[in-house]
Write an enzyme that holds these catalytic residues in place. Structure first.
Site, PDB file in Angstrom:
ATOM      1  N   CYS A 148      -8.573  -3.127  -9.165  1.00 39.60           N
ATOM      2  CA  CYS A 148      -7.796  -2.499  -8.101  1.00 39.60           C
ATOM      3  C   CYS A 148      -8.442  -2.869  -6.760  1.00 39.60           C
ATOM      4  O   CYS A 148      -9.667  -2.890  -6.645  1.00 39.60           O
ATOM      5  CB  CYS A 148      -7.797  -0.987  -8.287  1.00 39.60           C
ATOM      6  SG  CYS A 148      -6.914  -0.117  -6.984  1.00 39.60           S
ATOM      7  N   HIS A 207       7.338  10.342   8.265  1.00 40.60           N
ATOM      8  CA  HIS A 207       7.001  10.830   6.928  1.00 40.60           C
ATOM      9  C   HIS A 207       6.162   9.794   6.191  1.00 40.60           C
ATOM     10  O   HIS A 207       6.557   8.626   6.122  1.00 40.60           O
ATOM     11  CB  HIS A 207       8.306  11.093   6.156  1.00 40.60           C
ATOM     12  CG  HIS A 207       8.096  11.482   4.734  1.00 40.60           C
ATOM     13  ND1 HIS A 207       8.728  10.840   3.681  1.00 40.60           N
ATOM     14  CD2 HIS A 207       7.320  12.441   4.174  1.00 40.60           C
ATOM     15  CE1 HIS A 207       8.358  11.409   2.547  1.00 40.60           C
ATOM     16  NE2 HIS A 207       7.501  12.377   2.812  1.00 40.60           N
ATOM     17  N   HIS A 226       1.983  16.479  -2.131  1.00 42.92           N
ATOM     18  CA  HIS A 226       2.447  17.524  -1.212  1.00 42.92           C
ATOM     19  C   HIS A 226       1.852  18.879  -1.536  1.00 42.92           C
ATOM     20  O   HIS A 226       2.019  19.822  -0.760  1.00 42.92           O
ATOM     21  CB  HIS A 226       3.980  17.603  -1.256  1.00 42.92           C
ATOM     22  CG  HIS A 226       4.656  16.353  -0.790  1.00 42.92           C
ATOM     23  ND1 HIS A 226       4.990  15.315  -1.633  1.00 42.92           N
ATOM     24  CD2 HIS A 226       5.027  15.948   0.460  1.00 42.92           C
ATOM     25  CE1 HIS A 226       5.567  14.342  -0.951  1.00 42.92           C
ATOM     26  NE2 HIS A 226       5.593  14.688   0.329  1.00 42.92           N
ATOM     27  N   TYR A 242      -2.186  -2.929   0.807  1.00 38.68           N
ATOM     28  CA  TYR A 242      -2.924  -4.013   0.164  1.00 38.68           C
ATOM     29  C   TYR A 242      -3.123  -5.202   1.101  1.00 38.68           C
ATOM     30  O   TYR A 242      -2.818  -6.350   0.767  1.00 38.68           O
ATOM     31  CB  TYR A 242      -2.236  -4.435  -1.143  1.00 38.68           C
ATOM     32  CG  TYR A 242      -2.171  -3.303  -2.156  1.00 38.68           C
ATOM     33  CD1 TYR A 242      -3.338  -2.762  -2.673  1.00 38.68           C
ATOM     34  CD2 TYR A 242      -0.962  -2.775  -2.590  1.00 38.68           C
ATOM     35  CE1 TYR A 242      -3.305  -1.723  -3.592  1.00 38.68           C
ATOM     36  CE2 TYR A 242      -0.919  -1.729  -3.503  1.00 38.68           C
ATOM     37  CZ  TYR A 242      -2.098  -1.207  -4.003  1.00 38.68           C
ATOM     38  OH  TYR A 242      -2.058  -0.182  -4.905  1.00 38.68           O
ATOM     39  N   ARG A 276      -3.785   2.891 -12.980  1.00 35.06           N
ATOM     40  CA  ARG A 276      -3.411   2.991 -11.584  1.00 35.06           C
ATOM     41  C   ARG A 276      -1.882   2.959 -11.546  1.00 35.06           C
ATOM     42  O   ARG A 276      -1.257   1.901 -11.554  1.00 35.06           O
ATOM     43  CB  ARG A 276      -4.010   1.822 -10.794  1.00 35.06           C
ATOM     44  CG  ARG A 276      -4.100   2.043  -9.289  1.00 35.06           C
ATOM     45  CD  ARG A 276      -2.810   1.718  -8.613  1.00 35.06           C
ATOM     46  NE  ARG A 276      -2.817   2.090  -7.207  1.00 35.06           N
ATOM     47  CZ  ARG A 276      -2.194   3.186  -6.740  1.00 35.06           C
ATOM     48  NH1 ARG A 276      -1.559   4.004  -7.561  1.00 35.06           N
ATOM     49  NH2 ARG A 276      -2.209   3.440  -5.448  1.00 35.06           N
TER      50      ARG A 276
END
Lengths: 565, 565
Positions: A271, A125, A149, A409, A224
């Site tokens: 980011c 998953h 989803h 990251y 974010r």
């Protein structure tokens, strides 16, 4: 092995009113060579999934990840007779479903009246074993939390696991309990923002607005979020500082504001996925499709982390073993685990590190989307370590074991794909490399030849406190270069004073006005920055491409047309 | 203005036995329009020279600089009747020459019996006003010191300034005083070194030998001297520490070894000009034509600069105003001024900065070529700041005003040429950017196809304590990439322990063994490194080209042939 488990699973199923056709499917699955092939196919598919999901972050890369899973489903489906899935399935009661809440008993879930045995799907998953929270019950409230989803092919994947129907009575009861939207109390956002994901909210401002001000207004500052914005009451807010020999220190917001000197730092935050969309064009990557504006520059005020850790008992003895400082947010997911990450201790304790527990952004209380009431600001370091809605700080000998520290990251070689990736081989991103981008003109803009000159604008920044010392701009695709004017303040205003070496946390805005090259119908405009360690940006994206689409700091290019009218 | 000065100079000349033909030349220079043009030409030439010399370092870039001057001379010469220079000139006595030792009285020199009035040349001399030291006397001893003058076109430039002949008697006397060679006491060097300049000595090892050992033996460590190696008696050696409120602190070598803890750091040192030869191939630059081996890795031991400055009185009051620490070598030039430079105070005082006053290299006394008895080792910072034969340290509010800090070792945009360069616009190089190079195979090597695999080796390093975390290698010109094995020790030996974040001063050696691509007759092998700030190397050299040929950290490429036999 997988086949064996599937057989076991189906054996279990047979115990529960398995209709003859379904039982026969089970028999076929366990015996026939065609089924062996299919199982092998599914095993491969499952193995690939395991690798695929390893680096994927709930609510971020998942859109793309599910897309990849989708492809695999289609390939696997090629060998599946479609009649099997249209067969009528057994009916289960809600009570029956609730008995399947573990890997031993099988993991069952319901969705819109269907019952699904997702036991095999648990290890692959994309959101990890958070799926177990839904075990024995309805998926709807969880999918409301993770809107990723909400994709047709996610349903296709789910359909692979259908084992029955929920009884009509229980389905009716379920319908009466309305799934609440955990994002319903998220703050309002400025309509100018370009939204990359609504739930959780991720958005950036239009580039041409971004560089209109040296200090980015909070409404325009990129958002974010990994989860819904938590509602924090400032009066009851408490920050826990742990891992030090004196035991935990608990600080109220008032404590932070009154017991420690207020320190203000102008720092740019970026980011790691900024400019991912350009990387995506080279070859598909996983993650939100950020443009060039997942970066902003703000004045942050708060207590210095160093001061707080010293007050909590950090001293020479602790320095001997402490290597990292963990941060945990109050934005907990459905498992109750918080967004978390860590930074090296030397960044936290260095007098020149300027790490803040910030309670103000641009002179006002930090807004909800940016971490109210307290966020960590780690100047020069990737946004992901600047934890919002800070709830807990832990001094540790180890790096954070969180997903975001260990499996996201991080950068990889362009030759590394999901089948080969070894997250332990790569360090967690901390300081970011030198970066720049063109915000004006926009890609595809039309320039009037009669203008005679062209003005190009943008931003430039480098991580680790390294000052941008030069931005080169080319109007001819990189053949010749001109040096842009840099500024550290708003246009026409004096620059902010120069910070000491190694503490240049804020970006530079830059501008170049140059004669329009004669006779050119199209210009390829490029910018590239140099920091005071003389690090430069790489020429092109493919050699720095990586599977998560992070760290795109190749030259930024825009093409414009020169028109006669 | 220049014309006026020339007229004045010639007027002065007329007072000294000027021959009629020469006087008439003076008249023409001052009056005719042809002469006006020529003067204008010379004025332009002179103005260009001034710019050209601004960034040029005595004994380094001067070869190329003189080459450029030479071109200008040829252009200027185009308008000069050749008959003028063949005219007979007046004869001067040595006493007469000695009267011209200043800009007011004119600056005269002699060379091989000729007398030259170089007054006008003084401001544009590549070596600055050091030329005044030779005023009123013979050039020969100075040209022996700076062997760069040993070029035919330097003589051509000089010939422009000829005003007479030295009397036969004085010429004979001069010949009896032999010019001594200031380099005669330079140490012996290993014959394997590839010499880029003999006087001063600059040399590097062959690449394939460089990466045979993780710690570079001192005999193979690149030598980069600006001047003759000074002879320092360790017993009488004294280091002056100045600029602090308590007054100067004087330390003997014994003091350094006994009053301060001995600290050992493994640090890589790299010349800013490493890999200049490749940059030279894009477009000519100024400086020694270094290959890829102007880099080495050694174990340095000594007192920490921080400890010495604290002992000398550095404290919070000093911290308020101090911004830089200057270093001066004992390698003085003919003007008596020392090689000098400076680093920012935060690098010097930071506990994690690891700046050493090193008296050992690889466990032994620092050899003469590397700074005996004491050199500064500034880990992570360009070689030029690691001052050898250290004589003086000064804590200051200002950066060093030395030539090497202000007019050399700075980077510029590829669009900046000598006519535009503004040295004040660019910061002195301190930390270096991420770097790597292929040492095996050599460019042009032949690989036997029957070998089936190919092993590629090299080094990788980054400045500022940033650790190299990955090296990507391509065997197909950058289309695909493989990750090399990194090591921090000799092959087969355990790696050195990992340093804390921000203190990774030593290089990594790397190696990749990969199948030889089938069917390829030629391979373009490329390497590129990534440091832990995820800075990367740029793809190509032209966009980072700069007029001094510094900071070449583009991907390193070698081409090899695959042969059948």
């Amino acid at each position: 092995m997988l086949l064996l488990r599937r057989c076991r699973s189906l054996t279990r199923l047979q115990r529960h009113q398995a209709a003859p056709c379904f039982a026969s499917r089970a028999v076929r699955l366990c015996s026939s060579s065609t089924e062996d092939q299919r199982s092998h196919q599914r095993a491969n598919w499952s193995a690939n999934w395991k690798r695929i999901v390893a680096g994927v972050l709930t609510g971020t890369g998942a859109v793309v990840t599910y897309g990849l899973l989708h492809q695999e489903v289609e390939q696997a489906d090629a060998g599946l007779p479609t009649t099997e899935r249209s067969s009528s399935l057994p009916v289960f009661s809600h009570d029956e479903v609730t008995k399947h809440r573990s890997l031993e008993d099988g993991v069952w879930v319901t969705y819109k009246g269907g019952v699904y045995d997702v036991t095999e799907f648990v290890p692959i998953h994309p959101g990890g074993n958070k799926i177990l929270l839904a075990a024995g019950g309805a998926l709807e409230p969880f999918w409301a939390l993770y809107a990723v989803h909400d994709q047709e092919y996610v349903l296709e994947i789910l359909s692979q696991y259908k084992v029955g129907e929920l009884s009509a009575e229980d389905l009716k009861k379920q319908g009466e309990a309305k799934a609440s939207d955990p994002y319903s109390s998220d703050p309002e956002r400025h309509p100018v923002l370009r939204i990359n994901s609504k739930k959780p909210f991720n958005a950036e401002p239009p580039p041409e607005i971004l560089t209109e001000s040296y200090i980015t207004p909070h409404v325009l500052f990129f958002k974010r979020n990994h989860l819904p914005v938590p509602q924090v009451d400032p009066a009851s807010y408490r920050l826990q500082v742990e891992g030090l020999p004196r035991g935990a220190l608990t600080l109220s917001l008032k404590d932070l504001k009154t017991r420690f000197p207020k320190h203000t730092v102008t720092a740019t935050m970026q980011c790691a996925g900024n400019r991912r969309s350009d990387m995506n064009q080279v070859k598909e990557v996983k993650g939100l499709n950020w443009g060039i504006s997942a970066i902003g520059n703000a004045k942050w005020s708060g207590a210095r982390l160093r001061d707080v850790l010293l007050a909590a008992g950090f001293g020479p003895d602790v320095a001997k073993w402490a290597r990292h400082v963990h941060f945990e947010g109050l934005d907990k997911d459905v498992t109750g685990s918080a967004y978390g990450t860590s930074i090296p201790i030397n960044k936290a304790m260095n007098e020149d590190g300027d790490v803040l527990l910030a309670y103000e952004m641009n002179g006002e209380d930090i807004p909800a989307d940016h971490g109210f009431p307290v966020r960590v600001v780690v100047p020069g370091v990737v946004g992901a370590r600047n934890v919002k809605w800070l709830g807990r700080i832990v001094v540790s000998a180890e790096e954070s074991s969180s997903h975001w520290q260990q499996y996201d990251y991080k950068g990889f070689s362009p030759g590394t794909d999901w089948s080969k990736v070894d997250h332990a081989s790569s360090p967690a991103i901390q300081e970011l490399p030198v970066q720049s981008a063109i915000t004006v003109p926009a890609d595809g803009a039309q320039i009037d030849r009669s203008d005679e000159t062209l003005t190009v604008k943008g931003y430039a920044w480098s991580g680790g406190g390294r000052e941008v010392v030069r931005v080169d701009v080319s109007l001819d695709g990189g053949k010749t270069w001109q040096v842009a004017q840099l500024r550290s303040g708003d246009k026409g205003q004096p620059d902010e004073p120069s910070p000491p070496p190694g503490r240049s946390w804020a970006w530079k805005l830059w501008e170049l006005t140059a004669p329009l090259p004669p006779d050119a119908d199209e210009l390829e405009i490029i910018c590239k920055a140099v920091d005071n360690s003389y690090n430069v940006q790489p020429d092109t994206i493919p050699p720095i491409w990586n599977l998560r689409g992070l760290l795109n700091n190749a030259w930024h290019r825009v093409k414009v047309k020169v028109t006669e009218d």
